[in-house]
Scaffold this motif. Sequence first.
Motif, PDB file in Angstrom:
ATOM      1  N   GLY A  89      -9.774   4.025  -9.095  1.00 11.53           N
ATOM      2  CA  GLY A  89     -10.597   4.877  -8.681  1.00 11.53           C
ATOM      3  C   GLY A  89      -9.727   6.083  -8.164  1.00 11.53           C
ATOM      4  N   ALA A  90     -10.429   7.184  -7.546  1.00 13.25           N
ATOM      5  CA  ALA A  90      -9.857   8.423  -7.323  1.00 13.25           C
ATOM      6  C   ALA A  90      -9.638   8.405  -5.625  1.00 13.25           C
ATOM      7  N   ALA A  91      -8.739   7.628  -5.018  1.00 14.93           N
ATOM      8  CA  ALA A  91      -8.373   7.472  -3.743  1.00 14.93           C
ATOM      9  C   ALA A  91      -6.945   7.032  -3.536  1.00 14.93           C
ATOM     10  N   TYR A  92      -6.770   7.217  -2.133  1.00 13.23           N
ATOM     11  CA  TYR A  92      -5.203   6.709  -1.563  1.00 13.23           C
ATOM     12  C   TYR A  92      -5.455   5.947  -0.527  1.00 13.23           C
ATOM     13  N   TYR A  93      -4.296   4.855  -0.430  1.00 10.48           N
ATOM     14  CA  TYR A  93      -4.245   4.144   0.965  1.00 10.48           C
ATOM     15  C   TYR A  93      -3.949   5.102   1.931  1.00 10.48           C
TER      16      TYR A  93
ATOM     17  N   GLU B  58      -0.983   8.713   8.206  1.00 11.92           N
ATOM     18  CA  GLU B  58      -0.166   8.368   6.921  1.00 11.92           C
ATOM     19  C   GLU B  58      -0.818   8.031   5.700  1.00 11.92           C
ATOM     20  N   ILE B  59      -0.337   8.652   4.367  1.00 12.23           N
ATOM     21  CA  ILE B  59      -0.810   8.280   3.089  1.00 12.23           C
ATOM     22  C   ILE B  59       0.132   7.505   2.087  1.00 12.23           C
ATOM     23  N   GLY B  60      -0.309   6.588   1.661  1.00 11.54           N
ATOM     24  CA  GLY B  60       0.573   5.774   0.810  1.00 11.54           C
ATOM     25  C   GLY B  60       0.261   5.826  -0.656  1.00 11.54           C
ATOM     26  N   ASP B  61       0.149   4.754  -1.590  1.00  9.35           N
ATOM     27  CA  ASP B  61       0.249   4.822  -2.864  1.00  9.35           C
ATOM     28  C   ASP B  61      -1.563   5.293  -3.087  1.00  9.35           C
TER      29      ASP B  61
ATOM     30  N   ALA C  29      -0.728   1.989  12.469  1.00  6.21           N
ATOM     31  CA  ALA C  29      -1.349   0.816  12.781  1.00  6.21           C
ATOM     32  C   ALA C  29      -2.678   0.703  12.591  1.00  6.21           C
ATOM     33  N   GLY C  30      -3.355  -0.551  12.685  1.00  5.42           N
ATOM     34  CA  GLY C  30      -4.616  -0.499  12.570  1.00  5.42           C
ATOM     35  C   GLY C  30      -4.975  -0.735  10.917  1.00  5.42           C
ATOM     36  N   ASP C  31      -6.447  -0.289  10.738  1.00  6.51           N
ATOM     37  CA  ASP C  31      -7.022  -0.591   9.495  1.00  6.51           C
ATOM     38  C   ASP C  31      -6.245   0.383   8.294  1.00  6.51           C
ATOM     39  N   VAL C  32      -6.111  -0.233   7.243  1.00  3.65           N
ATOM     40  CA  VAL C  32      -5.808   0.300   6.106  1.00  3.65           C
ATOM     41  C   VAL C  32      -7.085   0.847   5.266  1.00  3.65           C
ATOM     42  N   PHE C  33      -7.167   2.013   4.923  1.00  2.80           N
ATOM     43  CA  PHE C  33      -8.487   2.402   4.307  1.00  2.80           C
ATOM     44  C   PHE C  33      -8.308   3.291   3.148  1.00  2.80           C
ATOM     45  N   GLN C  34      -9.165   3.540   2.514  1.00  2.00           N
ATOM     46  CA  GLN C  34      -9.106   4.425   1.373  1.00  2.00           C
ATOM     47  C   GLN C  34      -9.582   5.868   1.775  1.00  2.00           C
ATOM     48  N   LEU C  35      -8.598   6.733   1.346  1.00  2.00           N
ATOM     49  CA  LEU C  35      -8.860   8.212   1.564  1.00  2.00           C
ATOM     50  C   LEU C  35      -9.179   8.874   0.253  1.00  2.00           C
ATOM     51  N   SER C  36     -10.184   9.563   0.086  1.00  3.83           N
ATOM     52  CA  SER C  36     -10.582  10.135  -1.080  1.00  3.83           C
ATOM     53  C   SER C  36      -9.959  11.036  -1.579  1.00  3.83           C
TER      54      SER C  36
ATOM     55  N   PHE D 103       0.824  -1.181   0.053  1.00  2.30           N
ATOM     56  CA  PHE D 103       0.004   0.020  -0.110  1.00  2.30           C
ATOM     57  C   PHE D 103       0.883   1.433   0.043  1.00  2.30           C
ATOM     58  N   GLY D 104       2.160   1.101   0.055  1.00  2.00           N
ATOM     59  CA  GLY D 104       2.968   2.269  -0.003  1.00  2.00           C
ATOM     60  C   GLY D 104       3.194   3.052   1.370  1.00  2.00           C
ATOM     61  N   LEU D 105       2.846   2.175   2.329  1.00  2.00           N
ATOM     62  CA  LEU D 105       2.659   2.713   3.904  1.00  2.00           C
ATOM     63  C   LEU D 105       3.896   2.261   4.521  1.00  2.00           C
ATOM     64  N   THR D 106       4.654   1.551   4.379  1.00  2.00           N
ATOM     65  CA  THR D 106       6.100   1.166   5.075  1.00  2.00           C
ATOM     66  C   THR D 106       6.886   2.487   5.235  1.00  2.00           C
ATOM     67  N   GLU D 107       7.116   2.920   4.243  1.00  2.00           N
ATOM     68  CA  GLU D 107       7.746   4.328   4.214  1.00  2.00           C
ATOM     69  C   GLU D 107       6.775   5.595   3.958  1.00  2.00           C
TER      70      GLU D 107
END
Length: 306
Positions: A137-141, A129-132, A147-154, A107-111
């Motif tokens: 769709g039009a969103a980011y991981y 934290e915002i990843g790839d 920690a916790g859930d990885v979700f989509q940020l619009s 998800f591009g969230l390691t760094e």
Amino acid sequence: MKRLLPTLILVLVCIGGFWYASSQDFFKEKPEQLPALVQVQSGDVERFTIQNGEAVTTLERQDGKWAMAMPSPLPLTSYGADAWVSSFVGLKKDKVVTADATDVSSFGLTEPKVKLTMQAAGGVEQVLEIGDKVPVGAAYYARLGGAGDVFQLSEGDYMSLVKQPLDFMDKNAVLVEYDKVRGLSVSWKDASWTLTKTEPDKSAFESKWTLGERELAGNEALGFLDRAASLLTDQLPRRAAEVQGLGQPELRLELKNAAEDSGESTVTYTGKVEGDLVWIVRAGSDWALAVPMASVQELADHAKEK
């Protein structure tokens, strides 16, 4: 037939009630209201940082007003920081991709390239934290607190939060409060003219004005005020002390405004040409803002069109 009449009326009432209820979506299951991602009130936020790659922007409240602490102080708008805070505290998880994710490398969230840190009263701190960008769709991981859930940020939320210093800056080289303006004088190179409001109790649009000895209608005068208000910068400012030659400016602009005591106040701006830019400084300000010389020329030349 008379015996059936009450029954028919009851049936019609029931049909009408059912139709009304259906039109009001009474029978539709209402979507679940997602809780806010962070439980913080906007007024409690004291500081926030936007880290985008190596660029870091930090704003903090100082004596009740927002100020830019990093990368350097800037003249700010009255609304930019508050809008950012409102966007952050109003965030919701659009869609959970992986609950309690442990491996976030895909998800591009390691760094993560982008980190948004909000600090509030009582020592509360939240880090988003915002990843790839998602493949479709039009969103980011994204995830909260590392920690916790990885979700989509619009993408809309992303654009409202991942800002740079210029986005918070007041870009108006000249402040024009239309209905307060009593007069506008411009001296630019060899051109010089004065616009004067002749009916000060009326709005800018309703009042008559004079340009030298010529009388103008309100809509004609607004053309001058619009051009003065359109002197905007698209780059970071400089300290006024860094602008050479302001003692002999090519531009001098004066705005006479209605004062609270029924009198008038005058605000003076001076500008110095550097290349195709004019660096404009408001009297008493520490900042110089660069505007295109073509915009200043358009303002000065507008008097020739009348």
